[in-house]
Design a protein around this motif. Sequence first.
Motif, short mmCIF file in Angstrom:
data_model
loop_
_atom_site.label_atom_id
_atom_site.label_comp_id
_atom_site.label_asym_id
_atom_site.label_seq_id
_atom_site.Cartn_x
_atom_site.Cartn_y
_atom_site.Cartn_z
N GLN A 248 0.80 -1.22 -0.05
CA GLN A 248 -0.06 -0.03 0.06
C GLN A 248 0.88 1.13 0.04
O GLN A 248 1.24 1.73 1.07
N ASN A 249 1.04 1.80 -1.25
CA ASN A 249 1.93 3.02 -1.40
C ASN A 249 3.26 3.16 -0.78
O ASN A 249 3.41 4.11 -0.02
N ALA A 250 3.93 2.17 -0.79
CA ALA A 250 5.21 2.10 0.00
C ALA A 250 6.04 3.12 -0.94
O ALA A 250 5.84 3.41 -2.22
N SER A 251 7.02 3.65 -0.11
CA SER A 251 7.70 4.84 -0.78
C SER A 251 8.79 4.21 -1.73
O SER A 251 9.24 3.18 -1.67
N GLN A 252 9.23 5.23 -2.66
CA GLN A 252 10.49 4.63 -3.48
C GLN A 252 11.56 4.10 -2.89
O GLN A 252 11.93 3.36 -3.40
N ASP A 253 11.90 4.76 -1.83
CA ASP A 253 12.99 4.18 -1.17
C ASP A 253 12.85 2.85 -0.46
O ASP A 253 13.58 1.90 -0.35
N ASP A 254 11.52 2.54 0.18
CA ASP A 254 11.24 1.31 0.56
C ASP A 254 11.45 0.23 -0.53
O ASP A 254 11.64 -1.20 -0.31
N ILE A 255 10.72 0.47 -1.80
CA ILE A 255 10.81 -0.28 -2.85
C ILE A 255 12.32 -0.66 -3.20
O ILE A 255 12.33 -1.79 -3.47
N GLN A 256 13.24 0.23 -3.28
CA GLN A 256 14.51 -0.02 -3.75
C GLN A 256 15.13 -0.87 -2.55
O GLN A 256 16.07 -1.74 -2.97
N GLU A 257 14.76 -0.50 -1.31
CA GLU A 257 15.52 -1.35 -0.45
C GLU A 257 15.14 -2.68 -0.15
O GLU A 257 15.87 -3.66 0.10
N ALA A 258 13.67 -2.92 -0.75
CA ALA A 258 13.06 -4.31 -0.57
C ALA A 258 13.79 -5.32 -1.74
O ALA A 258 13.73 -6.49 -1.42
N ALA A 259 14.08 -4.62 -2.88
CA ALA A 259 14.49 -5.73 -3.74
C ALA A 259 15.49 -5.14 -4.71
O ALA A 259 15.40 -3.87 -5.19
N ALA A 260 16.46 -5.90 -5.31
CA ALA A 260 17.56 -5.34 -5.92
C ALA A 260 16.97 -5.15 -7.62
O ALA A 260 15.98 -5.76 -8.00
N PRO A 261 17.50 -4.26 -8.17
CA PRO A 261 17.01 -4.16 -9.66
C PRO A 261 16.98 -5.38 -10.40
O PRO A 261 17.85 -6.12 -10.39
N VAL A 262 15.95 -5.66 -11.17
CA VAL A 262 16.00 -6.78 -12.00
C VAL A 262 16.79 -6.65 -13.40
O VAL A 262 17.32 -7.59 -13.92
N ASP A 263 16.69 -5.50 -13.84
CA ASP A 263 17.68 -5.25 -15.20
C ASP A 263 19.11 -5.24 -14.79
O ASP A 263 19.75 -4.76 -14.04
N PRO A 264 19.93 -6.18 -15.48
CA PRO A 264 21.39 -6.43 -15.12
C PRO A 264 21.95 -5.21 -15.05
O PRO A 264 22.92 -5.13 -14.77
N ILE A 265 21.81 -4.58 -16.28
CA ILE A 265 22.49 -3.00 -16.60
C ILE A 265 22.33 -2.37 -15.16
O ILE A 265 23.34 -1.62 -14.70
N ILE A 266 21.25 -1.97 -14.92
CA ILE A 266 21.04 -1.18 -13.62
C ILE A 266 21.49 -1.88 -12.26
O ILE A 266 21.86 -1.15 -11.35
N ALA A 267 21.31 -3.21 -12.36
CA ALA A 267 22.03 -3.71 -11.02
C ALA A 267 23.55 -3.57 -10.86
O ALA A 267 24.11 -3.41 -10.15
N GLU A 268 24.27 -3.65 -12.25
CA GLU A 268 25.86 -3.27 -12.31
C GLU A 268 25.95 -1.92 -12.10
O GLU A 268 26.78 -1.45 -11.50
N MET A 269 25.11 -1.02 -12.37
CA MET A 269 25.13 0.41 -12.18
C MET A 269 25.19 0.81 -10.71
O MET A 269 26.05 1.41 -10.29
N GLU A 270 24.18 0.04 -10.24
CA GLU A 270 23.98 0.34 -8.61
C GLU A 270 25.30 -0.44 -7.93
O GLU A 270 25.72 0.13 -6.80
N ALA A 271 25.82 -1.47 -8.51
CA ALA A 271 27.02 -1.93 -7.37
C ALA A 271 28.19 -1.10 -7.83
O ALA A 271 28.92 -0.93 -6.72
#
Length: 214
Positions: A86-109
Amino acid sequence: MARIGWLDGRQAVLSHGPDLTDVPQFPAIETVERPYVIDDHRLTVAGGAAIGEALCAWIAKTASPALAQEVARAMASGRLPQPHGQNASQDDIQEAAAPVDPIIAEMEARMRAHLETPLALTELAESLGMSRKALRGRCERALGVKPSEHYLTLRLRHGADLLRHTAMPVSEIARVSGFETLAGFSRAISNKLGVSPSAVRKMARAARMVTAYA
């Protein structure tokens, strides 16, 4: 309360302000040097962050230690927890799961590996074999934010974690979180969490007290 006798025979924290300098004038009160005292439904508080500590202690006593810890974490972060889905904040969404896109996952790493000395976004994009514009579009599709916004969130989360769990000086935390000045770090934390770095640290201390004494 002291002047009208409501604290007689009980423990209390008494203010030492200009209107109350002679504490022994209340011989029926057992004065204590603590941030707060709750004695027979009488709450006395030294002030400042002690108010939050007293609130959490009262919740732990009257409700549950788990709820008190949630309240302390909310005060420290400046965000109320949202029910799942229910309306989780963007920070909560990012904290809960790693990016699915492999390029974005590598960017974050790569961002996480360079929190103290942030990479230029053009350099970061080229290292991933993309243009800056293409990386921005891909990041917005995967995370809903620009790469610069995600990078700032990671750096602020790192700084907030250090505030909560270490005794490092705030100026040093600002440096290792990639900020050139303490003022810049303080402003960014306040904008993101709604509280100052010192308040984040004080509320985290209150949460630990709840865990230790509840």
